[in-house]
Design a protein around this motif. Sequence first.
Motif, PDB file in Angstrom:
ATOM      1  N   THR B  34     -58.691  30.602  29.676  1.00 41.31           N
ATOM      2  CA  THR B  34     -57.659  31.237  28.838  1.00 41.31           C
ATOM      3  C   THR B  34     -57.313  32.615  29.408  1.00 41.31           C
ATOM      4  N   ALA B  35     -58.347  33.359  29.807  1.00 41.98           N
ATOM      5  CA  ALA B  35     -58.126  34.708  30.345  1.00 41.98           C
ATOM      6  C   ALA B  35     -57.319  34.649  31.641  1.00 41.98           C
ATOM      7  N   ALA B  36     -57.645  33.689  32.519  1.00 39.87           N
ATOM      8  CA  ALA B  36     -56.946  33.573  33.806  1.00 39.87           C
ATOM      9  C   ALA B  36     -55.461  33.299  33.573  1.00 39.87           C
ATOM     10  N   ALA B  37     -55.176  32.451  32.583  1.00 38.33           N
ATOM     11  CA  ALA B  37     -53.782  32.112  32.291  1.00 38.33           C
ATOM     12  C   ALA B  37     -53.021  33.319  31.743  1.00 38.33           C
ATOM     13  N   ALA B  38     -53.736  34.229  31.065  1.00 37.44           N
ATOM     14  CA  ALA B  38     -53.077  35.380  30.438  1.00 37.44           C
ATOM     15  C   ALA B  38     -52.788  36.525  31.416  1.00 37.44           C
ATOM     16  N   GLU B  39     -53.513  36.581  32.545  1.00 40.86           N
ATOM     17  CA  GLU B  39     -53.296  37.694  33.484  1.00 40.86           C
ATOM     18  C   GLU B  39     -52.037  37.451  34.322  1.00 40.86           C
ATOM     19  N   LYS B  40     -51.416  38.542  34.776  1.00 41.20           N
ATOM     20  CA  LYS B  40     -50.170  38.475  35.552  1.00 41.20           C
ATOM     21  C   LYS B  40     -50.373  37.746  36.876  1.00 41.20           C
ATOM     22  N   SER B  41     -49.387  36.923  37.262  1.00 43.32           N
ATOM     23  CA  SER B  41     -49.519  36.209  38.527  1.00 43.32           C
ATOM     24  C   SER B  41     -49.506  37.216  39.669  1.00 43.32           C
ATOM     25  N   ASP B  42     -50.215  36.878  40.747  1.00 47.04           N
ATOM     26  CA  ASP B  42     -50.349  37.738  41.932  1.00 47.04           C
ATOM     27  C   ASP B  42     -51.155  39.009  41.668  1.00 47.04           C
ATOM     28  N   SER B  43     -51.791  39.117  40.495  1.00 43.06           N
ATOM     29  CA  SER B  43     -52.610  40.307  40.251  1.00 43.06           C
ATOM     30  C   SER B  43     -54.032  40.062  40.759  1.00 43.06           C
ATOM     31  N   ALA B  44     -54.728  41.160  41.064  1.00 46.79           N
ATOM     32  CA  ALA B  44     -56.128  41.056  41.494  1.00 46.79           C
ATOM     33  C   ALA B  44     -56.975  40.481  40.361  1.00 46.79           C
ATOM     34  N   ALA B  45     -56.569  40.762  39.109  1.00 49.37           N
ATOM     35  CA  ALA B  45     -57.292  40.253  37.944  1.00 49.37           C
ATOM     36  C   ALA B  45     -57.249  38.726  37.911  1.00 49.37           C
ATOM     37  N   LYS B  46     -56.054  38.179  38.108  1.00 48.65           N
ATOM     38  CA  LYS B  46     -55.908  36.719  38.089  1.00 48.65           C
ATOM     39  C   LYS B  46     -56.657  36.094  39.268  1.00 48.65           C
ATOM     40  N   PHE B  47     -56.524  36.734  40.423  1.00 48.18           N
ATOM     41  CA  PHE B  47     -57.219  36.246  41.626  1.00 48.18           C
ATOM     42  C   PHE B  47     -58.726  36.156  41.371  1.00 48.18           C
ATOM     43  N   SER B  48     -59.282  37.193  40.734  1.00 52.21           N
ATOM     44  CA  SER B  48     -60.731  37.196  40.532  1.00 52.21           C
ATOM     45  C   SER B  48     -61.159  36.133  39.526  1.00 52.21           C
TER      46      SER B  48
END
Lengths: 174, 280
Positions: B34-48
């Motif tokens: 759920t958290a991964a889907a909520a983070e902005k695409s191409d962000s380091a947060a989503k990548f991690s």
Amino acid sequence: MKKVKLPLSEETIQSLRAGESVLLSGTVLTGRDCAHKRICEMLDSGTPLPFDYKGQTIYYAGPCPAPRGKACGSCGPTTSARMDSFAPRLLATGLKGMIGKGERSEEVCKSIVKNKAVYFAAIGGAGALYGNAIKKSELIAFPDLLSEGVYKFEIEDFPCIVAIDCHGGNIYSH
Amino acid sequence: MRRIHTEEIRDAVYKLAQRACLSLTPACRAAMQTAAAAEKSDSAAKFSLETLLKNADIAAKEQMPVCQDTGYAVILAEIGQEVFLEGGFLGDAVDEGVRRAYSDFYFRKSVCDPLTRVNTADNTPAALHTEIVPGDKISLTFLPKGFGSENMSRLYMLTPAKGRTGIVDAIVETVRLAGSRPCPPVICGVGIGGTFDICAFLAKKALTRPLGSQNPREDVASIEREALEKINSLGIGPQGFGGSTTALGVLCETAPTHIAGLPVAVNIQCHCMRCEKVIL
């Protein structure tokens, strides 16, 4: 993703910018709390080190034992901040790269810029994925420290984010 | 009176350690998705977060520890008072289960003397907490506790005047001061009340509750919700790279305390939530 060869060349270090994702390949040395303490004690007493870290990259990590058929067990990064009191000394004496997780002290950030080095953030908790990216492993110093000893790894396509670059860019100052 | 041999406990601990270190809890995995889907695409947060989900798949498929920090072996044993333990000493049986699992499954041995730092080389002793409860069963919970997050935990001895606001502030401050160091997104186990020691134990015990569960007391559940919301507006984000997910959950447990005090313990758990239970 940008591919980066280790040991790092001066041009590579200059080209890296905080926030970009990279795949690292080449040689790294591991070192955690106890190994750092011991390195600094040896520098204090003038005892020759059993390895040379000049120009190298240190990975703050202590691996799980390698199961049969693998070079290394799970091996993600540990918290870099615990090495902050040692890092400036190593950077001043030739260390060029560090891989770990989490923010660094002001002193380490300054030392990275001053000594033209770089700090990469590996993804904390991704132990299995990083273990598989380690293709060769050799224990080169301090075997009594078990997982805290110094290992020489050959890594391949090891995903990281440039966290602090030599121009002062810092991913944690958001 | 029911007889349980301590060899049965040794073998149960062995299996719990194996299962726990090789997989995330299903609730934790779902929260990460759920958290991964909520983070902005191409962000380091989503990548991690995506890297961590990939890591959990590799760990399950190849039977490798999810995280190399296979932790201090924390075991909560609730022992029915109608159980008669036969065989060797309970503590030895638990340690033997840990010793065998950490050796057989290539887990890291991370326990050492606090002063000499000499490693015990087999990940013992376990941190064994026993509670005597009604009944004739034994419940064993295994929580391999990594220390990147344990190091960022705090205990506050608040004054009663600080009240509910003081409790929420203590939880949020602990996460803020920890910053990127404990492998966010974190989970907060919170003890409220008791004594200095009971409060710290409650914080640990809270972490064994499933992520997403709520304390049955509404006034406590509202602290869990408010603290989580405030933590997720800190902006620390996954791995400290910035973003909207700094914590996956806040789990509070309470106990009566003294009229002069309000202890609050915040035990930080990294996103690598591993916990297994069995009832004998």
